[in-house]
Design a protein around this motif. Structure first.
Motif, PDB file in Angstrom:
ATOM      1  N   GLY A  31     -19.991 101.414  16.118  1.00  8.70           N
ATOM      2  CA  GLY A  31     -18.696 101.193  15.464  1.00  8.70           C
ATOM      3  C   GLY A  31     -18.718 101.296  13.954  1.00  8.70           C
ATOM      4  O   GLY A  31     -17.744 100.927  13.292  1.00  8.70           O
ATOM      5  N   SER A  32     -19.806 101.811  13.373  1.00  8.72           N
ATOM      6  CA  SER A  32     -19.906 101.866  11.907  1.00  8.72           C
ATOM      7  C   SER A  32     -19.057 102.973  11.293  1.00  8.72           C
ATOM      8  O   SER A  32     -18.731 102.905  10.120  1.00  8.72           O
ATOM      9  CB  SER A  32     -21.362 102.040  11.483  1.00  8.72           C
ATOM     10  N   ASP A  33     -18.702 103.986  12.058  1.00 11.23           N
ATOM     11  CA  ASP A  33     -17.851 105.092  11.612  1.00 11.23           C
ATOM     12  C   ASP A  33     -18.295 105.630  10.243  1.00 11.23           C
ATOM     13  O   ASP A  33     -17.501 105.739   9.307  1.00 11.23           O
ATOM     14  CB  ASP A  33     -16.387 104.651  11.583  1.00 11.23           C
ATOM     15  N   ILE A  34     -19.555 105.968  10.140  1.00 14.06           N
ATOM     16  CA  ILE A  34     -20.137 106.436   8.877  1.00 14.06           C
ATOM     17  C   ILE A  34     -19.458 107.692   8.366  1.00 14.06           C
ATOM     18  O   ILE A  34     -19.182 107.825   7.173  1.00 14.06           O
ATOM     19  CB  ILE A  34     -21.654 106.676   9.043  1.00 14.06           C
ATOM     20  N   THR A  35     -19.168 108.632   9.254  1.00 14.44           N
ATOM     21  CA  THR A  35     -18.637 109.923   8.817  1.00 14.44           C
ATOM     22  C   THR A  35     -17.236 109.821   8.204  1.00 14.44           C
ATOM     23  O   THR A  35     -16.783 110.756   7.545  1.00 14.44           O
ATOM     24  CB  THR A  35     -18.610 110.931   9.984  1.00 14.44           C
ATOM     25  N   ALA A  36     -16.557 108.704   8.389  1.00 18.77           N
ATOM     26  CA  ALA A  36     -15.233 108.514   7.773  1.00 18.77           C
ATOM     27  C   ALA A  36     -15.363 107.980   6.347  1.00 18.77           C
ATOM     28  O   ALA A  36     -14.400 107.970   5.590  1.00 18.77           O
ATOM     29  CB  ALA A  36     -14.397 107.547   8.609  1.00 18.77           C
TER      30      ALA A  36
END
Length: 194
Positions: A31-36
């Protein structure tokens, strides 16, 4: 001119073929959503080694590792910012090294056969002065951390642990830099703007 370009391309291909391939162990928090995310701030790092390192070598290592990590993240589409409070990711590193000694597994020249020494008909052991040969082994680990500034939790971590054979401080710095660059190559590329 065409032959110069051909030679340059050939040299690059050879260099790439000779480059060390490192095994990177990475972790991404669910759930870290790094690419956003778009921005990161460099927060530094630390070196922990078995022997004391000169301050100039520490400074050089810090500079080279930072350059490798920042360049890699920039290529992945992220932007470095100076203010950590405004960054969407905080990037740091850790380098650790241990030194140990291993006994050589190869037999010594003119050493008695172990079966001959252990047989009851020939009980004399080798002379005490014939100690097994040892070699010094250094294991180095480079870890790159990416934290979420809002929670302080690690959202991504990449690490390489390898036996190294650095003959000088400069070579050790280059090896650490290469390891850091290889780690960042496995970092997720930034997604398209949303």
């Amino acid at each position: 001119m065409a032959s110069y370009r051909h030679c340059a391309a050939l040299l690059l291909a050879l260099a790439a073929g000779c480059a060390t391939t490192w095994q990177v162990d990475s972790y991404q928090a669910p759930g870290s959503d790094i690419t956003a995310r778009r921005t990161f701030a460099w927060t530094g790092g630390e070196l922990g080694t078995a022997v004391e390192i000169k301050p100039a070598v520490v400074a050089a290592a810090d500079q080279h590792i930072r350059q490798a990590v920042v360049a890699g993240l920039t290529l992945k589409g992220y932007q470095e910012v100076a203010d950590a409070a405004s960054a969407q990711m905080l990037v740091s590193y850790q380098v650790a090294g241990t030194r140990k000694y291993e006994t050589s597994k190869s037999p010594r020249f003119n050493a008695p056969n172990p079966d001959d020494v252990l047989m009851t008909s020939n009980p004399q052991p080798p002379a005490a002065s014939e100690l097994p040969r040892e070699r010094r082994v250094t294991e180095g680990t480079v870890i790159v951390f990416v934290d979420d500034p809002a929670t302080g939790q690690i959202i991504w971590r990449g690490a390489i642990s390898e036996e190294t054979r650095s003959s000088s401080s400069e070579q050790a710095v280059r090896t650490a830099e290469e390891m850091a660059a290889a780690i960042v190559e496995t970092f997720p590329a930034r997604g398209a703007d949303r």
